[in-house]
Structure formats: structure tokens, C-alpha cells
Motif scaffolding. Structure first.
Motif, PDB file in Angstrom:
ATOM      1  N   HIS A  86       0.799  -1.231   0.000  1.00 54.85           N
ATOM      2  CA  HIS A  86       0.000   0.000   0.000  1.00 54.85           C
ATOM      3  C   HIS A  86       0.829   1.276   0.000  1.00 54.85           C
ATOM      4  N   VAL A  87       2.127   1.141  -0.170  1.00 55.22           N
ATOM      5  CA  VAL A  87       3.001   2.306  -0.231  1.00 55.22           C
ATOM      6  C   VAL A  87       3.983   2.091  -1.372  1.00 55.22           C
ATOM      7  N   GLU A  88       4.144   3.120  -2.201  1.00 57.23           N
ATOM      8  CA  GLU A  88       5.211   3.052  -3.218  1.00 57.23           C
ATOM      9  C   GLU A  88       6.403   3.819  -2.665  1.00 57.23           C
ATOM     10  N   ALA A 107       4.781   7.243  -1.528  1.00 56.59           N
ATOM     11  CA  ALA A 107       3.440   7.553  -2.030  1.00 56.59           C
ATOM     12  C   ALA A 107       2.453   6.570  -1.405  1.00 56.59           C
ATOM     13  N   ASN A 109      -0.706   4.468  -1.147  1.00 54.52           N
ATOM     14  CA  ASN A 109      -1.279   3.878  -2.352  1.00 54.52           C
ATOM     15  C   ASN A 109      -2.487   2.973  -2.073  1.00 54.52           C
ATOM     16  N   ARG A 110      -3.557   3.616  -1.592  1.00 55.24           N
ATOM     17  CA  ARG A 110      -4.889   2.960  -1.531  1.00 55.24           C
ATOM     18  C   ARG A 110      -5.848   3.943  -2.189  1.00 55.24           C
ATOM     19  N   PRO A 111      -5.636   4.227  -3.452  1.00 51.79           N
ATOM     20  CA  PRO A 111      -6.328   5.360  -4.081  1.00 51.79           C
ATOM     21  C   PRO A 111      -7.842   5.288  -3.983  1.00 51.79           C
ATOM     22  N   ASN A 158      -6.604   6.767   0.263  1.00 52.05           N
ATOM     23  CA  ASN A 158      -5.409   6.409   1.048  1.00 52.05           C
ATOM     24  C   ASN A 158      -5.682   6.393   2.555  1.00 52.05           C
ATOM     25  N   GLY A 203       0.307  11.224  -2.059  1.00 53.16           N
ATOM     26  CA  GLY A 203      -0.704  10.175  -2.155  1.00 53.16           C
ATOM     27  C   GLY A 203      -0.989   9.854  -3.607  1.00 53.16           C
ATOM     28  N   ARG A 204      -1.376   8.648  -3.868  1.00 58.39           N
ATOM     29  CA  ARG A 204      -1.790   8.254  -5.218  1.00 58.39           C
ATOM     30  C   ARG A 204      -3.310   8.420  -5.342  1.00 58.39           C
ATOM     31  N   CYS A 219      -4.639  11.674   1.988  1.00 61.42           N
ATOM     32  CA  CYS A 219      -4.858  10.619   2.986  1.00 61.42           C
ATOM     33  C   CYS A 219      -6.100  10.959   3.801  1.00 61.42           C
TER      34      CYS A 219
END
Ligand code: T3D
Length: 269
Positions: free
Chosen positions: A11-13, A24, A26-28, A32, A62-63, A68
């Protein structure tokens, strides 16, 4: 430009370009929102950044459409149903650690706020040193809307920036502040068109990463410490840090390059 890769996380890039690391969220689809898996990945990413001595600036973003949305409320609802669940322990072992880790890093941290920042998600941005927001980013405290108290440092971080009256206004009313008002209130350093957020925040991070990193690390430590000490203490602490900064190669390079009328080349050492 050199790119480095880290072990992939769910869940994180985590990526690195030259000496700038980017985390980033990453739970768009969920703006997030932070569930246990994202907490775990964020902790791993921050640890990896902290351990990598070539990282000289960190970007957090955030993606998708949100920065967030704070604690995942579905998970909180499920956790509340478990016997023995204590929210104080949850807060201590997750959000509090994250905020303290961000503040203890030895590099400047920039939040690139790409969309809504709510609850603990906003606090993550407040824990960064600099905040650059997309023009369509929004901010909401959200905590009292669900009968909770602002946490993840919000009761300390917010009034530091806006004073108690505006902090209480935000905490009580959960207004969804737009980026321009956040800029006006001093909650973000800069607002840029959404399509320029990534390039502008990367440019600032890369600029910081070419500066005397050890001096920047000591600068942030002294400035954050100032809230809790007297002027006398701050003056003495500055003197101690100055002794250490003056012992770095970057200080010699900064001084020499200025006297030689050339651009400095800082190494972070
Ligand atoms: O457990 C503890 O340790 C306590 C600590 C608490 C710390 C906190 O952070 S408390 C505050 C928690 N956050 C919130 O209360 C914010 C709740 N979300 C919202 O108010 C809104 O979703 C937003 C203002 C953030 C965004 O609004 P909008 O209109 O842009 O998006 P949306 O349509 O409401 O949400 C999009 C999706 O994200 C949606 O999922 P779905 O239905 O399409 O599958 C929504 O459920 C999901 N989502 C948004 N926020 C959360 C979330 N899912 C789980 N938890 C969330 N916090």
C-alpha cells in the motif's frame, strides 16, 4: 538522473531519484485511508529511508484523488467490536510512532498534498517540514465529526501553525478548507496547479537534497525543539549545533566556495 528501487510494498510506493526518496500512499480507491496494512508499509518505508544514508530529502504524497483520509474507519469499526481493543494503545503504537519518526528523520520532509487530507492524514502532512498543495487539495480535521479528539499530533501541530482560535475552529467545525485558505492561514507553504504538483515538489526536494544536509537536519531539530524551551536554552542549543555544523565538510565547502565566488558542491557530510 539515477533511479533506485526498494522492495515493493502493498500500500506504499517507495522510490528514489538521485538522493530524493518518495513515499506515495497507495490505496487510491479509499483516499489512502490508513488501515493496518498501510501502517505496516508506511513504517517499513520510513525505516528504509532512515537507514539509507544516501537519502537527502523525502517527499510524502498520495496516489489517486486523495492525499490521505486518516484512519480507515471500517477497520476501526471492526476493531472496536473486538474484546479488549484499546484505542489509546492503537494510537500510541501506530500514528504516534509515525509522527515521531517523521520528525526524527535526518533530512527535510516535504508533503506534496495532491487531494483531500483528513484526520490523521492531515496530521501526517502537518508533521512534514514543508507542505506544497495542489490547487484542488482540501483539508478537514474530521475527528470530532465521529466523536473523537484530534490526534496524531493535531492538537499540538495545528495551533503551532494557526494559533488556538483557528485550531479550535477547524477542530470543532470540521470545515473543508480549500488550498488557498490553507495558504492564507499558513498551513501550506505553496499552492500550485494540480498538474504541476509533482514537478514542483520534486524540484524543491531536489534543491534541498543538494544543500548541506547535516546543517538542515540540525536546523529542523532546533526549530522543532524551540516550542518547548526558553530563549536562553535555544541560544545554548544553537551554539552546540553550530559547533557540530562547523565540523562538516559542507561548511568548509560553503565557506570556500563563497570566498572563491563559485557554486558550492555539497555532499551532505
Ligand atoms: O483508530 C485510531 O487509532 C483512532 C484514530 C483516528 C484518526 C483519524 O484519522 S479519525 C478521522 C478518520 N477520517 C475521517 O473521518 C474521514 C472520513 N472520510 C471523509 O470524510 C471523506 O471520505 C473525505 C472528506 C476524506 C473524502 O470525501 P470524498 O467525497 O472526496 O470521497 P468519498 O466518496 O467520501 O470517499 C471515497 C472512498 O474512500 C469511499 O469508498 P467507496 O465507498 O467508494 O468504496 C469511502 O468510503 C472511502 N473512504 C474515505 N475515507 C475513508 C474511507 N474508507 C475508510 N476510512 C476512511 N477514513
Amino acid at each position: 538522473m539515477s533511479e533506485s528501487t526498494f522492495a515493493p510494498l502493498e500500500h506504499v510506493e517507495l522510490s528514489m531519484t538521485d538522493s530524493v526518496a518518495t513515499i506515495a500512499l497507495n490505496r487510491p480507491d479509499k483516499r489512502n485511508a490508513i488501515n493496518q496494512a498501510l501502517h505496516r508499509d508506511l513504517t517499513s518505508a520510513l525505516r528504509a529511508v532512515d537507514r539509507n544514508s544516501s537519502v537527502r530529502a523525502l517527499l510524502i504524497t498520495g496516489r489517486g484523488p486523495g492525499f490521505c483520509a486518516g484512519q480507515d474507519l471500517h477497520e476501526l469499526g471492526a476493531a472496536r467490536a473486538e474484546p479488549g481493543f484499546r484505542i489509546d494503545e492503537h494510537v500510541r503504537t501506530t500514528f504516534n510512532r509515525t509522527v515521531l519518526t517523521i520528525r526524527s528523520l535526518r533530512m527535510p520532509v516535504i508533503a506534496a498534498i495532491n487531494g483531500v487530507a483528513a484526520g490523521a492524514g492531515w496530521s501526517l502532512a502537518l508533521a512534514a517540514d514543508l507542505r506544497i498543495a495542489a490547487a484542488d487539495a482540501t483539508f478537514t480535521q474530521a475527528f470530532t465529526r465521529i466523536g473523537l479528539v484530534p490526534d496524531t499530533g493535531a492538537t499540538w501541530l495545528l495551533p503551532q501553525l494557526v494559533g488556538p482560535a483557528r485550531a479550535l475552529q477547524l477542530a470543532f467545525l470540521n470545515e473543508r478548507l480549500d488550498a488557498e485558505k490553507a495558504l492564507d492561514w499558513g498551513l501550506v507553504n505553496e499552492v500550485v496547479p494540480a498538474e504541476e504538483l509533482a514537478s514542483r515538489s520534486a524540484a524543491v526536494a531536489h534543491e534541498l537534497a543538494t544543500m548541506p544536509t547535516a546543517a538542515l537536519a540540525m536546523t529542523r531539530r532546533a526549530i522543532y525543539r524551540s516550542a518547548a524551551v526558553t530563549l536562553e536554552d535555544a541560544l545554548e542549543y544553537e551554539a552546540q549545533l553550530q559547533q557540530r555544523a562547523a565540523a562538516t565538510n559542507d561548511h568548509v565547502e560553503g565557506l570556500t566556495s563563497l570566498l572563491e565566488r563559485r557554486d558550492p558542491v555539497f555532499t551532505g557530510r
